[in-house]
Design a protein around this motif. Structure first.
Motif, PDB file in Angstrom:
ATOM      1  N   ARG A  64     -40.092 -44.394 -26.593  1.00  0.00           N
ATOM      2  CA  ARG A  64     -40.938 -45.672 -26.273  1.00  0.00           C
ATOM      3  C   ARG A  64     -42.348 -45.493 -26.478  1.00  0.00           C
ATOM      4  NH1 ARG A  64     -39.516 -45.209 -21.417  1.00  0.00           N
ATOM      5  NH2 ARG A  64     -41.236 -44.150 -20.497  1.00  0.00           N
ATOM      6  N   GLN A  68     -44.428 -47.749 -29.188  1.00  0.00           N
ATOM      7  CA  GLN A  68     -45.904 -48.377 -28.682  1.00  0.00           C
ATOM      8  C   GLN A  68     -46.943 -48.096 -29.721  1.00  0.00           C
ATOM      9  OE1 GLN A  68     -46.139 -46.712 -24.777  1.00  0.00           O
ATOM     10  NE2 GLN A  68     -45.090 -48.529 -23.772  1.00  0.00           N
ATOM     11  N   HIS A 183     -52.718 -55.784 -26.368  1.00  0.00           N
ATOM     12  CA  HIS A 183     -51.901 -54.746 -26.466  1.00  0.00           C
ATOM     13  C   HIS A 183     -51.274 -54.613 -27.642  1.00  0.00           C
ATOM     14  CE1 HIS A 183     -52.478 -53.777 -22.116  1.00  0.00           C
ATOM     15  NE2 HIS A 183     -52.143 -55.030 -21.990  1.00  0.00           N
TER      16      HIS A 183
END
Length: 183
Positions: A64, A68, A183
């Motif tokens: 993950r 990201q 983000h």
């Protein structure tokens, strides 16, 4: 059999009584050891399962994080590529303006400031707006005092509580600003 014959037999075979006791003790200890071994095997199996789950969670977290990080780098590269023409144009604007007489002046005229504001607005056009609450400045509450100007321990404690509340509010505002960041 007489008492004397029984004692004579016991004198000859006296060692069999402790041996029988030791044999019974050995059998009981062996059963307890088997029970303890089964318990340890069950615990070891449970811990192995937990360790495997933890390893799986760690691997998932690493995956993950890698996704990201890759997404963030791609987003950053895209935003930078989108801003590059604006940055180059603003650099050229600054250079050409600096060559004029107004650009060499010590003070900037209003049209120059408006041009910078327009370039900033164009540069950050794709960003989400920052909430108004996040833009408020963090200010400290002044020290509580008595009417005569002195402060006692209750005033100091009250001021400390106010300062903690001010810090908490400031942290909330920072959190809003961070949450507004893309983000």
């Amino acid at each position: 059999m007489t008492w004397a014959a029984g004692f004579a037999l016991l004198r000859r075979l006296w060692w069999s009584v402790p041996m029988a006791g030791l044999l019974i003790g050995l059998l009981l200890t062996r059963a307890r050891a088997d029970d303890l071994e089964a318990t340890l095997k069950a615990e070891r199996t449970a811990w192995s399962v937990e360790i495997a789950k933890a390893e799986q969670l760690r691997t998932a977290a690493e995956t993950r994080f890698a996704v990201q990080q890759t997404t963030a780098l791609a987003t950053f590269a895209d935003r930078l590529a989108n801003r590059e023409p604006i940055i180059l144009r603003s650099t050229d604007t600054v250079r050409t303006y600096a060559q004029t007489a107004a650009g060499r002046a010590a003070r900037l005229p209003a049209d120059r400031v408006l041009g910078i504001d327009a370039l900033d607005a164009e540069l950050f056009a794709g960003d989400p707006p920052v909430p108004a609450e996040a833009k408020k400045p963090c200010t400290a509450t002044p020290m509580r005092r008595q009417p005569d100007g002195n402060a006692n321990s209750a005033d100091a404690e009250g001021s400390l509580r106010d300062a903690r509340a001010d810090l908490a509010l400031c942290d909330v505002r920072r959190g809003l600003a961070v949450d507004a960041w893309p983000h």
